[in-house]
Design an enzyme around this catalytic site. Structure first.
Site, PDB file in Angstrom:
ATOM      1  N   ASP A 122       0.853  -1.180   0.000  1.00 45.46           N
ATOM      2  CA  ASP A 122       0.000   0.000   0.000  1.00 45.46           C
ATOM      3  C   ASP A 122       0.901   1.246   0.000  1.00 45.46           C
ATOM      4  OD1 ASP A 122      -2.154   1.708   0.026  1.00 45.46           O
ATOM      5  OD2 ASP A 122      -3.209   0.695   1.660  1.00 45.46           O
ATOM      6  N   GLU A 175     -10.115   7.241   3.802  1.00 47.87           N
ATOM      7  CA  GLU A 175      -9.157   6.722   4.778  1.00 47.87           C
ATOM      8  C   GLU A 175      -8.452   7.849   5.534  1.00 47.87           C
ATOM      9  OE1 GLU A 175      -5.658   5.167   3.008  1.00 47.87           O
ATOM     10  OE2 GLU A 175      -5.829   6.394   1.226  1.00 47.87           O
TER      11      GLU A 175
END
Ligand code: BGC
Ligand code: BGC
Length: 736
Positions: A300, A493
């Protein structure tokens, strides 16, 4: 002895075969060979630098000099959430951006194409003008996997139309705590939903035939346990046993792998204290060896940076754990330097590097990138086209979960009515799309093209009169209906975690104000997760959870006006209070406001003469009345012997001096109390005897210890108000 004549011939033959050998395209460029054969030819030709380049993924915005792609053999580029082309944000700008990078890759010695990735998590969502579908939580509510496959195909088409080869989707997270700001990115709280949608979504993206011009690579994310963190903290720690991890968080990946998902993204989160980016057991032993995942693992965004130790050790640890490509995304030169030194120092074996590079190249071969490296401009017209929007609108319709419906409100009449449409969310594309829309965190306003909820109403039932107001500043009291659209502001997020899922008090009060005016209220909630809705639900005649529907807001009108029946059912359990969260299907002591799977799937009225259903009870804002809300019109009982028992704070009995059908709403019985309730009082009610009836002759069943919502808890300040509050004065009360 060979005759000179023969010698001459031999020379010619030799010459021809040697030139042929050199001019012949190398086997790795031969599309007729299998990806594995092509890889076997290509890998040995590659230098270490070329291999390292394949494992490097910068964000496009981090690349100052495009020639770096050529000189550093960069193998992949991404555009993060807000990383759009500097030239503009049209589909053409994206195709130009893509091709500019690919051109540089094509100038390398071996001409290995880049693979370009974006977060197409609900359509090609970085691009202005693309079709934006409901976020995954809404897709979960549809329980319609073939629709999800269609959505994935369209998403792939629109992404491929701009040249891009890869989306970081589907998110198969199983969100177990609604505090988590990424709850909407998952399909729902059970592994069944991740399974139901994770696999078909991959199949849709990868289009059943990988190298077609409109198929792209999928990416199941975030491996693993991202939705299970303690307290729902984003990037937090998932504290569960391995059995639980496998039972809840793995099934989505099993389906994705079954459908040949080409990539998997590792999670920022930890499992029992260990960061996933460094977890050799789960990345290599389980994912690759046990489950046979043959694609590549992408880290990520700067995810390896979170491993303990310095950056050099982050590189070593993550790659040794099984990460194949690193989403760097900024300091890619540093990454390349560290990786090279780690290999030279034997901290990472050549075998591991070859495995990682092989996995990446196999994906590129399978996608047909060597044959078609550039964007196909003929496809640009695919982006946002009407056929795609029609499917998105269907998804909106099917994702709606009707949570409450009083008789004789739905379907709304298509003509001749005056309808108030109220709330910021009612006419705002940005709010209805949520996070990961054009911008990383999403934004309010006209962020892209589409149909707002208000525009949808006007389109589907043009012969009504609509009066729109952003807030409660309107004077009309002669409306036939109010459609009130409330909800959350966009987030994604890192910015979406919440300890309190209560609605904004302005929204709560706005609905109460309308209620006091006696207007039937249809409430639409735009949110990424279930919110605490008790008082608003009580004051609404119809309540619809619409999640984050995306660009096609007319799907909502199509259900409200009865063109389609409601179909959605809850993909999550709906809590009554924060103290219940986390609450999940299968819990012991499972007493949600609405259970997982709940949803009213018909607009029909209740049967004539059926028993009225008590839906909710509330202490009103004056503190001395309780309202009981039923699903149908009630009549004033001739029978005076109806007895209620109210209990305050578990012990004190409170007398009921009278009860009468509300003037503002025939579905409501108003009970006058013998003493005033205060903020914080916990009150329950039992109905012990009598003959309460609905207008159609239904008889109310006895009930006991029914929880009463204390509206005083929603009011700031003191609650000593003189008697009943008149509708006109209500706004003074709240200063609205
Ligand atoms: C997110 C991923 C996303 C990536 C690229 C990360 O911060 O966690 O879901 O794919 O960024 O934008
Ligand atoms: C990216 C996200 C990333 C964030 C971090 C955004 O632009 O899209 O994926 O996590 O930046 O700053």
């Amino acid at each position: 002895m060979i005759k000179p004549k023969f010698l001459f011939l031999l020379q010619i033959i030799l010459f021809i075969s040697i030139t042929e050998m050199f001019s012949q395209t190398p086997p790795f460029l031969d599309p007729n060979l299998s990806p594995q054969d092509r890889l076997n030819d290509l890998l040995p030709r590659m230098t270490l630098d070329e291999k390292i380049g394949q494992m490097t993924q910068p964000d496009h915005a981090a690349i100052q000099n495009l020639n770096d792609v050529t000189t550093l053999f960069i193998g992949s580029i991404l555009s993060g959430g807000s990383s759009d082309p500097s030239s503009g944000n049209s589909p053409l700008d994206w195709a130009n951006l893509y091709d500019s990078f690919q051109t540089k890759a094509m100038q390398t010695r071996l001409q290995i194409p880049i693979i370009y990735g974006v977060d197409g998590v609900h359509g090609h969502s970085n691009v202005i003008g693309a079709t934006i579908f409901p976020h995954n939580i809404g897709i979960g509510a549809t329980r319609n996997p073939s629709l999800a496959k269609e959505i994935a195909k369209i998403t792939a088409k629109e992404i491929a139309a701009t040249g891009i080869d890869w989306t970081f989707a589907p998110c198969v997270a199983v969100p177990r705590n609604e505090r988590w700001g990424r709850t909407y990115e998952g399909y729902g709280e059970t592994p069944e939903l991740a399974q139901m949608f994770g696999g078909v979504f991959v199949a849709g993206l990868q289009n059943d035939s990988l190298n077609s011009p409109t198929s792209i690579a999928g990416c199941a994310k975030h491996y693993m346990g991202d939705g299970g963190t303690t307290n729902g903290i984003d990037q937090g720690n998932t504290e569960v046993t391995e059995a639980e991890l496998r039972a809840i968080h793995l099934p989505g990946y099993l389906e994705a792998i079954e459908n040949n998902v080409l990539t998997v993204m590792s999670s920022y989160s930890s499992w029992n204290g260990q960061k996933m980016h460094g977890n050799h057991y789960l990345l290599t032993e389980v994912l690759k060896n046990e489950l046979g995942f043959a694609g590549f693992v992408i880290s990520d965004w700067a995810g390896i940076d979170q491993l303990p130790g310095d950056y050099h050790s982050d590189v070593v640890e993550s790659i040794n754990a099984g990460v194949d490509m690193i989403m760097v995304p900024n300091e890619y030169q540093t990454f390349i330097t560290e990786l090279k030194s780690a290999i030279t120092n034997n901290e990472i074996s050549m075998e591991r590097i070859d495995d990682a590079v092989s996995r990446i190249l196999l994906v590129k071969f399978q996608l047909g990138l060597f044959e078609n490296p550039y964007s196909d401009r003929a496809l640009l017209a695919e982006v946002g086209k009407i056929e795609h929007r029609n499917v998105a609108r269907q998804a909106v319709r099917e994702s709606l979960v009707l949570l409450k419906k009083n008789d004789n409100v739905l379907p709304l009449p298509k003509s001749g009515s005056k309808i108030l449409v109220i709330g910021e969310h009612a006419n705002n594309i940005g709010l209805q799309c949520g996070g990961w829309t054009v911008q990383w965190q999403g934004a309010s306003g006209k962020v892209t093209e589409g149909t707002t909820i208000l525009e949808g109403l006007q389109k589907v039932a043009a012969s009504n009169e609509y009066v729109f107001s952003q807030n409660v500043n309107f004077t009309q009291t002669d409306a036939d209906y109010a459609i009130v659209v409330i909800g959350e502001q966009p987030y994604a997020e890192m910015f979406g975690d919440r300890d309190n899922l209560e609605l904004e008090s302005a929204q709560i009060n706005m609905i109460r104000k309308l209620k006091n005016m006696g207007i039937p209220i249809v409430t639409i909630l735009i949110s990424g997760r279930p919110m605490l809705i008790n008082s608003v639900l009580h004051n609404s005649d119809v309540f619809v959870a619409a999640w984050l529907p995306g660009t096609e807001g007319d799907g909502i009108a199509e259900v409200l006006f009865g063109d389609f029946q409601p179909k959605g059912i809850l993909p999550v359990s709906w809590a009554k209070s924060m103290s219940q969260i986390p609450i999940n299907y299968g819990d012991t002591n499972y007493e949600p406001l609405f259970p997982y799977n709940f949803g009213i799937n018909s607009l029909a009225n209740s049967e004539v003469g059926s028993n009225p259903v008590l839906q909710s009870a509330i202490v009103t804002e004056d503190g001395i009345h309780v309202e009981l809300s039923f699903n149908k019109s009630m009549v004033n009982s001739q029978n005076t012997n109806a007895t209620f028992q109210l209990i305050k704070n578990g012990t004190t009995q409170v007398g009921v001096s009278s009860f009468v059908v509300s003037e503002a709403n025939e579905n409501v019985l108003v009970l006058a109390l013998s003493e005033r309730m205060s903020k914080g009082d916990v009150v329950t009610i039992s109905y012990q005897s009598g003959n309460l009836k609905s207008a159609d002759g239904g008889i109310v069943d006895f009930f006991s210890n029914f929880e009463i919502i204390n509206f005083l808890n929603y009011i700031a300040g003191i609650n000593i108000l003189p008697g009943k509050v008149e509708a006109e004065h209500f706004s003074d009360m709240f200063g609205t």
